[in-house]
Write an enzyme that holds these catalytic residues in place. Structure first.
Site, PDB file in Angstrom:
ATOM      1  N   ASP A  79      35.208 -16.888 -27.117  1.00 21.11           N
ATOM      2  CA  ASP A  79      36.244 -15.859 -26.960  1.00 21.11           C
ATOM      3  C   ASP A  79      37.634 -16.394 -27.352  1.00 21.11           C
ATOM      4  O   ASP A  79      37.831 -17.593 -27.486  1.00 21.11           O
ATOM      5  CB  ASP A  79      36.239 -15.396 -25.498  1.00 21.11           C
ATOM      6  CG  ASP A  79      36.829 -13.994 -25.331  1.00 21.11           C
ATOM      7  OD1 ASP A  79      37.413 -13.453 -26.280  1.00 21.11           O
ATOM      8  OD2 ASP A  79      36.682 -13.442 -24.207  1.00 21.11           O
ATOM      9  N   ASP A 157      28.826 -10.843 -26.547  1.00 23.17           N
ATOM     10  CA  ASP A 157      29.032 -10.731 -25.103  1.00 23.17           C
ATOM     11  C   ASP A 157      28.982  -9.262 -24.676  1.00 23.17           C
ATOM     12  O   ASP A 157      28.876  -8.373 -25.535  1.00 23.17           O
ATOM     13  CB  ASP A 157      30.376 -11.378 -24.744  1.00 23.17           C
ATOM     14  CG  ASP A 157      30.353 -12.029 -23.364  1.00 23.17           C
ATOM     15  OD1 ASP A 157      29.508 -11.659 -22.544  1.00 23.17           O
ATOM     16  OD2 ASP A 157      31.203 -12.915 -23.126  1.00 23.17           O
ATOM     17  N   ASP A 218      27.451 -17.539 -16.163  1.00 21.05           N
ATOM     18  CA  ASP A 218      28.051 -18.652 -16.905  1.00 21.05           C
ATOM     19  C   ASP A 218      27.923 -19.968 -16.141  1.00 21.05           C
ATOM     20  O   ASP A 218      28.130 -20.019 -14.926  1.00 21.05           O
ATOM     21  CB  ASP A 218      29.553 -18.409 -17.109  1.00 21.05           C
ATOM     22  CG  ASP A 218      29.824 -17.350 -18.145  1.00 21.05           C
ATOM     23  OD1 ASP A 218      28.871 -16.785 -18.709  1.00 21.05           O
ATOM     24  OD2 ASP A 218      31.022 -17.074 -18.384  1.00 21.05           O
TER      25      ASP A 218
END
Lengths: 435, 435
Positions: A79, A157, A218
């Protein structure tokens, strides 16, 4: 018994994987997120910010420090790489200050070093970090942009979207990537947003549209996190394990070896368990400053040969002992296998006694190789042997194909090794004459 | 402000410590328990069993590998050293197989190397491991036995007893040890069995009868455990902190640096926080095989000079930031001080901005020395500066005595260091000309 079932399962599912020919073994490389997050302050923290410099640095290290030859070929952006605005034609574009050369240039830099470039997008209105997402009507545009740039993998994502958008978007991106004509590996975060389990998650479909997928939350830079992630996968191994195979992998998230939170033993444990899981091996660390100890674990050839076994069957937990010792197993091609003995204890090395026959090995005599110490040994299936397992550490054995018992066999007779043993990377680790 | 209060507190309590002249600074050495537990299988696990060989090995290492000169002088036996039976005269005796030479011989061996020997007993019917305890009517006998053997410290555990037995026994053992005429440091587990807090625990009394005391549960070989222990002490710092001083110390239990569960950053954190706490520094590890990285942390001269500061004031937590950064502080003699910035984060190094004046430093210009990196710097109390703190790691600053602001002071003027700076071990760590 394990072996036969596993081979059969593997043969059955192979044909269903995403048909782009990529990731026939678990992909390996480097991914920015866990170590670098959304650090964008390049002025005050130039070494730790998401910028083309960071990815070029990592490409340099991967190609110059022995990583590429071992299979670590992906350099993957996560990201926070993009501009906050799409360009005048509605395409994603890189942040102009942090990526002044643009992604196409970066891809060339990476390709020139024999590596592949991964990028990140989000099936939703925004990425998790608040950057432009990919709405349903932008999927084809973004796929084409990535292909035009020469990108080799997309992590997609799922922030800022919902169940129905994801159900439409993830398969559509798979088609869109294929339609570009460029072979782009496709990493789907979809199942992690749907709880990771059926019936919300359809693993048959995932295997048809994605090369790998994140099932769970995560990973963070702590041993608790590694253990939490690992335990989820093994708790659900009968559900998620069969979904994996060449071209389609469960992804328990990045390796944090070389970062700040793991001891040497814990680093070995993550490496061993990720190899047992046939997990993608994406490091997220600083390859410019990594310690020699961490590097040795990540570059361990015997473990990598287990990870990259061509049969591609995900291993499983066989036992959880009251003593705090777990036993994990993965079947490998040519009737080889891997065993991991892992200790949940927090006191002192534990001497664990076991025989292969208790682990359903029944064929005869086995040679074994401990991947971290290089120790070798020969045991009959019914013989008890002892491994000393450190607190939060592992003993990991490569178990060679069995030698059948002969009627006249004596324990100290000279053994003849298997004729055709060619596991990548393992051969040169084994002492001459052992096989 | 902190400084003045702390110095005053220290001056007040000094006179109340156990009057045997021992442990004027936090004791340092090695203690068997955390790493070796009650391992007694010397046949199958000779390197890891509680035996005279283990303690001789550690005495050799302490005296030959640079530990003794740094202050690590105690070689301390824990549980499981004794025979299951007392001798014909009712005295404790060592297990004859594992300690064939007996404890007196072992003490001689240790003393010959310039070290001191610690032993373990239990105020109760049995030790925690089930070996003979010390009943109330055996206290004087056991104290005399230890003195006869030449023992230098007693850790007195509290399994298998109750509140009233402990209330009578712990003070009585203190008197009995003193009555032997041999100076034996006295480590009391008593408060840990009574919850560690007033009114169940009387810290004034403890300071009068014990040299150190365990307030809380046993440490284990994990980062969670280190953090749990540390957090308990700082949460209760206003209660337990003032009890500490020369000759009388709170004991948060052993250093597990060099074992299996801590990363390098976490090892530095334990070392830093234990020094801030003015904690006894008993390693429990294998000094025969310890890594050079762990050794460097344990042998860090600047940290040891902070730990062993002669003023002996226990430090405290000043701040817990929402960012996950904690700030700890300990006042040192001659107007020096130590600061620790600790990160509870699990993502990436965090750039924490702070000024000394926000930490109640108000006097002027300070020179600072980072104990792990050797970096030095000079800041005015009101100047903001930034420290980069690794996940689960620390930045630890030795802050030198302040230089008063002159009316004509310019930021780049040459500073004159304090005239009489003699902190043990720190001088040779500081770059020439810095002070």
């Amino acid at each position: 018994m394990h072996l036969a079932v596993a081979i059969l399962a593997s043969a059955l599912v192979c044909t269903l994987a995403l048909d782009n020919g990529l990731t026939r073994t678990p992909p390996m490389g480097w991914l920015a997120w866990e170590r670098y997050r959304c650090g964008i302050d390049c002025e005050r923290d130039p070494k730790n910010c998401i910028s083309e410099k960071l990815f070029k640095d990592m490409a340099d290290r991967l190609s110059e420090d022995g990583w590429r030859e071992l299979g670590y070929v992906y350099v993957n952006i996560d990201d926070c790489w993009s501009s906050m605005e799409r360009d005048e034609r509605g395409r994603l574009q890189a942040d102009p200050k942090r990526f002044p050369g643009g992604i196409a240039n970066l891809a060339r830099y990476v390709h020139d070093r024999g590596l592949k470039l991964g990028i990140y997008g989000d099936m939703g209105t925004h990425t998790c970090g608040g950057y432009p997402g990919t709405n349903l009507d932008q999927i084809e545009t973004d796929a084409q942009t990535f292909a035009d740039w020469g990108v080799d993998m997309l992590k997609f994502d799922g922030c800022y979207s919902n169940e129905s958008v994801q159900a439409e978007g993830y398969p559509r991106m798979s088609k869109a990537l294929n339609a570009t004509g460029r072979r782009i590996a496709y990493s789907c975060s979809w199942p992690a947003y749907r709880g990771g389990l059926p019936p919300q998650v359809n693993y048959t479909q995932l295997g048809e549209i994605c090369n790998l997928w994140r099932n769970y939350g995560d990973i963070q830079d702590s041993w608790d996190s590694v253990l939490g992630v690992s335990d989820w996968f093994f708790k659900n191994q009968d559900v998620v394990g069969p979904a994996a195979g060449p071209g389609k992998w469960n992804d328990p998230d990045m390796l944090i070896i070389g970062d700040f939170g793991l001891s040497t033993d814990q680093s070995r444990s993550q490496m061993a368990l990720w190899a047992i899981m046939a997990a993608p091996l994406f490091m997220s660390n600083d390859l410019r400053t990594i310690s020699s100890g961490a590097r040795a674990i990540l570059q361990n050839k015997a473990i990598l040969s287990i990870s990259q076994d061509p049969m591609g069957v995900q291993g499983k937990r066989l036992l959880q002992e009251k003593s705090g010792i777990d036993v994990y197993w993965r079947p490998l091609s040519d009737n080889g296998s891997a065993l991991v003995f892992f200790s949940r204890r927090s006191d002192m090395p534990y001497r664990y006694q076991i025989s292969l026959s208790k682990l359903d090995y029944t064929t005869g005599i086995y040679k074994m190789y401990e991947v971290f110490t290089g120790k070798v040994g020969t045991v009959e299936d019914t013989s008890e042997f002892t491994v000393s397992v450190d607190p939060s550490g592992v003993v990991m054995l490569y178990v060679f194909p069995p030698v059948k018992r002969h009627r006249q066999f004596h324990a100290n007779a000279k053994l003849h090794g298997p004729a055709h043993f060619h596991h990548r990377g393992l051969d040169d680790a084994i002492p001459p004459g052992f096989l």
